[in-house]
Design an enzyme around this catalytic site. Structure first.
Site, mmCIF file in Angstrom:
data_model
loop_
_atom_site.group_PDB
_atom_site.id
_atom_site.type_symbol
_atom_site.label_atom_id
_atom_site.label_comp_id
_atom_site.label_asym_id
_atom_site.label_seq_id
_atom_site.Cartn_x
_atom_site.Cartn_y
_atom_site.Cartn_z
ATOM 1 N N TYR A 2 -6.356 -3.324 12.896
ATOM 2 C CA TYR A 2 -7.209 -2.174 12.556
ATOM 3 C C TYR A 2 -8.631 -2.355 13.070
ATOM 4 C CZ TYR A 2 -3.301 -0.462 9.833
ATOM 5 O OH TYR A 2 -2.068 0.029 9.464
ATOM 6 N N GLU A 18 3.481 -8.331 7.010
ATOM 7 C CA GLU A 18 2.175 -8.887 6.656
ATOM 8 C C GLU A 18 2.202 -9.907 5.525
ATOM 9 O OE1 GLU A 18 -0.762 -5.844 6.102
ATOM 10 O OE2 GLU A 18 -0.789 -5.393 8.238
ATOM 11 N N GLU A 24 1.281 -1.592 13.981
ATOM 12 C CA GLU A 24 0.383 -0.707 13.224
ATOM 13 C C GLU A 24 -0.987 -0.713 13.877
ATOM 14 O OE1 GLU A 24 -0.029 -1.297 8.976
ATOM 15 O OE2 GLU A 24 2.131 -1.641 8.734
ATOM 16 N N ASP A 29 0.812 -1.205 0.000
ATOM 17 C CA ASP A 29 0.000 0.000 0.000
ATOM 18 C C ASP A 29 0.853 1.266 0.000
ATOM 19 O OD1 ASP A 29 -2.292 1.624 0.353
ATOM 20 O OD2 ASP A 29 -2.090 1.520 2.538
HETATM 21 C C1 GCB Z 1 -1.283 -2.425 6.659
HETATM 22 C C2 GCB Z 1 0.002 -2.319 5.917
HETATM 23 C C3 GCB Z 1 0.332 -0.900 5.527
HETATM 24 C C4 GCB Z 1 -0.917 -0.202 5.024
HETATM 25 C C5 GCB Z 1 -1.917 -0.175 6.149
HETATM 26 C C6 GCB Z 1 -3.248 0.501 5.747
HETATM 27 O O1 GCB Z 1 -1.558 -3.347 7.348
HETATM 28 O O2 GCB Z 1 1.080 -2.902 6.602
HETATM 29 O O3 GCB Z 1 1.325 -0.926 4.544
HETATM 30 O O4 GCB Z 1 -0.659 1.075 4.555
HETATM 31 O O5 GCB Z 1 -2.220 -1.472 6.543
HETATM 32 O O6 GCB Z 1 -3.358 1.699 5.928
HETATM 33 O O7 GCB Z 1 -4.119 -0.187 5.242
#
Ligand code: GCB
Length: 593
Positions: free
Chosen positions: A470, A415, A505, A162
């Site tokens: 997330y 990931e 993250e 991403d």
């Molecule tokens: C993740 C990735 C990261 C993305 C992020 C997102 O898990 O490791 O590279 O930018 O999520 O914002 O979706």
């Protein structure tokens, strides 16, 4: 490989500035031997910079294939009889280099340095033409992986990470000179023995028959604190000033190659931070003290120059880290410029150092959920050859960064698919390799929410658990109570593994200036509420030893319906202005203020 330096015996000349640049859409430059003459139809290009955003032209921005860079350099007159080396801090993702008409080096991998001795191809006092063909194509046998698809809009590079696939000469290029007898590598491993420090060193040299190695360790004031002779040894520093988070104290180790008559043939300087790193149960110890990571996953990403290194932003970003109370960051998702690690060493910022192995997961499209119709591990996709490229990326990362005290943990992938037997087979040898290359630092990889607690088959190999989650964004969107329950339940599971957990993250896209009561996803208020929810969970689980928000700043991505002018999970905007979350994090991380 040693980075070019100016020392008593070495000189370097920077090749940064404006180079000639040409796209090679027809792929004819290699067979037509474009390196033999000035590039025709060339435009100017800045080095260091990504080429993509410099021209206001999608044909350059989205270009896939070979691009050519060329410059001329006058070799200093005083370099007559010297050994001359051409050094690239990186070329993304691969390059072949010619000096005048001679091919001198090729390198695979976009984020580690390479060099060639060019003595026989240049003449002191004369100009030399340097031509580089850089290629930005990603395939299943590259790190990171990708595929090229033919579309009505032309050749398109698809990939499963991403961030925008910026390419070019992102970091400085150097011409440097040494004597014929020269040092080729310096390794240090520091230890603590009560109030004293130890520095084990290993020095390598070439064309040095009859010469001796001498080392001198000096403190930050330049006072000599220890000396040694021989290519290997251990120095003791009485009452050592430790390198510690927030206290980037560095000693200077000067390695000298001394000739039979006592003359210094070569001299190289290596910064040394004396600190230890260890994992003990669920604790992450620096100098024997439990350490809690606060900070971010970052990117090398800037307007106009893309992934080009920039010293002003380097310093500004470190100022912002200090301002907000961050003590660490992860080099998501590739090795950063060496100047970044030097700065971390000097400022006492702790680094999780990551390879460019991102997107080895066909369950994610552009970092976002949604399969792409490929199987991750198979003879046609990520295979044994990919693993060898990945292994080489690990070797080059450890070789480059082994001496940085700021680096406390290797992250060998971000990931990847990790819930299958194929993943287990792919990763086991890579963990073994990393430990063999560096027995002094813990090793881990970053786990994705598609392989939650109980499903992951790769985390067994890591010394720490690194999680990207997330809850409240990609799942339970806007439902923070449900997110809190689910997140805590999963974390409790991981805590039972008995390893330290770093949440590498957690984040929510936030459009700067968008406000709402009650907090709605994408608003600044929601980002704050989302982070608060995460922090409540972390504070209830002892095994959590770190929180790194995704992301330090907004950054460029491929276009897509999930991305509004890029990824907006930054706590700062792309031009480094704070969102409300920055103030909230500052309150949490800087309790002194
Ligand atoms: C993740 C990735 C990261 C993305 C992020 C997102 O898990 O490791 O590279 O930018 O999520 O914002 O979706």
């Amino acid at each position: 490989m040693l980075r070019p330096q100016d020392t008593a015996t070495r000189e370097r000349k920077s090749l940064t500035g404006l180079w000639q640049f040409a796209l090679d859409g027809a792929g004819e430059g290699r067979s037509a031997e474009w390196f033999r003459r000035p590039l025709t139809g060339a435009r100017e290009m800045a080095v260091p910079a990504s080429f993509n955003d410099i021209a206001a032209d999608a044909a350059v921005g989205d270009y896939v294939g070979d691009v050519w860079y060329q410059t001329t350099v006058r070799v200093p007159r005083g370099w007559d009889g010297r050994r001359v080396v051409l050094h690239f801090e990186s070329a993304t993702h691969r390059a072949t280099v010619w000096v005048n008409d001679a091919e001198v080096v090729s390198h695979e991998g976009g984020y580690t340095p390479f060099e060639a001795e060019v003595t026989e191809h240049v003449q002191a006092g004369a100009e030399a033409r340097i031509t580089v063909v850089v290629n930005n194509t990603l395939s299943f046998q590259t790190i990171p992986p990708g595929v090229i698809e033919d579309t009505p809009d032309g050749k398109r590079q698809r990939y499963w990470h991403d961030f925008f696939n910026y390419a070019g000469l992102h970091r400085p290029v150097w011409l440097s000179a040494t004597g014929r007898a020269h040092l080729t590598d310096v390794s240090v491993v520091a230890g603590l023995d009560g109030a004293d420090g130890t520095v084990q060193y290993r020095i390598e040299a070439q064309d040095a028959a009859g010469a001796q190695v001498r080392v001198v360790l000096r403190d930050a004031d330049g006072a000599e604190v220890a000396t040694g002779t021989g290519a290997r040894g251990t120095l003791t520093v009485d009452n050592v000033h430790r390198w510690a988070p927030g206290d980037g104290y560095l000693y200077d180790l000067e390695a000298q190659l001394v000739g039979e008559g006592g003359e210094v043939l070569d001299s190289y300087h290596q910064g040394v931070g004396v600190r230890t790193v260890a994992v003990d149960g669920t604790r992450f110890l620096i100098n024997g003290e439990p350490f809690y990571f606060t900070g971010f996953g970052k990117h090398e990403d800037l307007p106009v120059i893309g992934k080009g290194h920039n010293d002003a932003y380097l310093l500004h970003d470190f100022e912002l880290l200090k301002w907000i109370g961050a003590n660490s960051f992860r080099t998501s998702h590739y090795p950063y410029a060496e100047a970044v690690l030097d700065c971390a060493d000097r400022q006492g910022i702790v680094v999780i150092d990551e390879t460019a192995a991102v997107g080895l997961n066909m369950g994610l499209g552009g970092g976002i959920f949604g399969g792409q119709g490929y199987t991750t591990f198979s003879p046609e996709t990520v295979n044994d050859q990919t693993r060898e490229v990945h292994a080489q990326a690990i070797r080059e990362l450890v070789a480059r960064d082994k001496n940085h005290p700021s680096v406390v943990l290797w992250s060998i992938a971000n990931e990847p698919e990790s819930d299958t037997e194929a993943a287990e087979h792919y990763f086991k040898p890579l963990f073994e390799l990393t430990r063999e290359l560096d027995p002094t630092r813990p090793v881990g990889f970053v786990n994705v929410m598609l392989a939650p607690y109980g499903k992951c088959r790769v985390s067994q190999f890591g010394d720490v658990v690194m999680l990207n989650r997330y809850y409240g964004w990609y799942t339970q969107t806007g439902e923070l109570k449900a997110a809190e329950l689910a997140w805590e339940e999963e974390l409790e599971g991981w805590a039972g593994e008995g390893k330290p957990i770093i949440v590498t993250e957690y984040g929510a896209d936030t459009y700067p200036g968008l406000h709402s009561v009650p907090p709605q996803p994408w608003s600044e208020e929601y980002q704050v509420a989302y982070l608060d929810m995460n922090h409540r969970v972390f504070d209830r689980i002892d095994a959590v030893v770190g929180e790194q928000v995704w992301n330090f700043a907004d950054f460029a991505t491929t276009s897509g319906i999930m991305r509004v002018g890029g990824n907006k999970k930054g706590v700062f905007t792309r031009d480094r202005q704070p969102k409300a979350a920055a103030w909230a994090l500052r309150r949490r991380w800087r309790r002194d203020d």
